[in-house]
Scaffold this motif. Structure first.
Motif, short mmCIF file in Angstrom:
data_model
loop_
_atom_site.label_atom_id
_atom_site.label_comp_id
_atom_site.label_asym_id
_atom_site.label_seq_id
_atom_site.Cartn_x
_atom_site.Cartn_y
_atom_site.Cartn_z
N GLY A 101 0.89 -1.29 0.13
CA GLY A 101 0.08 0.08 0.01
C GLY A 101 0.87 1.24 0.09
O GLY A 101 0.57 2.35 -0.51
N MET B 200 -0.26 5.28 -1.03
CA MET B 200 -1.37 5.38 0.08
C MET B 200 -0.74 5.40 1.57
O MET B 200 0.39 5.29 1.82
CB MET B 200 -2.15 3.69 0.19
N GLN C 166 -4.95 4.97 4.63
CA GLN C 166 -5.76 4.69 3.49
C GLN C 166 -5.45 2.88 3.19
O GLN C 166 -6.32 2.28 3.07
CB GLN C 166 -5.33 5.15 2.32
N THR C 167 -4.08 2.61 3.82
CA THR C 167 -3.73 1.31 3.74
C THR C 167 -4.70 0.23 4.75
O THR C 167 -5.10 -0.63 4.16
CB THR C 167 -2.35 1.18 3.69
#
Length: 220
Positions: free
Chosen positions: A124, A129, A133-134
């Protein structure tokens, strides 16, 4: 020889149904709130900030390592004195059971997150990211799949734990059965009927959880 007479319980059917409704509704509330507390505890225990990790650890261990019955009594009698806030039996019971369940949910969620290979997070990051977000897009979707059986099992335990709120006169199924038993002088029939009611709800849920575990094991 004791003469069983379950027919006498028919006159208390609405008492039992009202109690069952309170039990089911109460379970929904403490499971939802417990999951929210569990998420906070899990993310706190995984935080890079030492203060948050220690706070989460204190919360988890304090509620996991003390009896739930003691917590119920403490929240209803001691907390109002210390905090200066009056609480109804339902509020005190909901708070105590939610926090108690949340401490176990925290460990389940934390375990599910750390079970995901670290390479997923690195992938990620490689895609640009942010850590959050990951977590949302890569780690949690995979972790939730592994968490579901344990979360369901803990929720079943929460359903059974609601029987303890009768000590604070919350009108759940057990409390209403006590009323019926004292009025009818038929405690054996009354508590047998309560046990059957719990089993009728929990056995199908247990079967569903086991089937879900098998399907998840095959899909992995």
């Amino acid at each position: 020889m004791y003469q069983w007479d379950f027919g006498i319980l028919w006159s208390y059917r609405w008492l039992f149904l009202n109690g069952l409704g309170v039990t089911v509704g109460f379970t929904v509330v403490i499971v939802v709130c417990g999951l929210l507390f569990g998420l906070l505890g899990a993310f706190g225990s995984l935080s890079r900030l030492r203060v948050l990790r220690l706070a989460a650890l204190a919360f988890i261990e304090a509620f996991r390592c003390t009896p739930i019955l003691v917590q119920l009594i403490w929240f209803y009698y001691a907390l109002p004195i210390l905090a200066g806030v009056e609480m109804t039996p339902i509020t005190a019971s909901a708070l105590a059971l939610s926090l108690y369940g949340g401490s176990f949910y925290s460990e389940i969620i934390r375990g599910g997150i750390v079970s995901i290979d670290r390479g997923q997070s690195e992938a990620g990051a490689a895609l640009g990211m942010t850590p959050s977000q990951t977590m949302r897009r890569i780690v949690l979707p995979q972790a939730i799949k592994r968490m579901i059986p344990a979360l369901m099992n803990q929720s079943i335990i929460q359903f059974k734990n609601t029987s303890l709120v009768s000590v604070l006169a919350v009108p759940d199924l057990v409390y209403q059965s006590q009323v019926a038993a004292h009025d009818s002088y038929r405690p054996l029939e009354t508590y047998t009927a309560v046990a059957v009611a719990y089993a009728a709800i929990l056995i199908p849920l247990t079967i569903i959880v086991r089937r879900g575990e098998k399907r998840l094991a095959v899909s992995e």
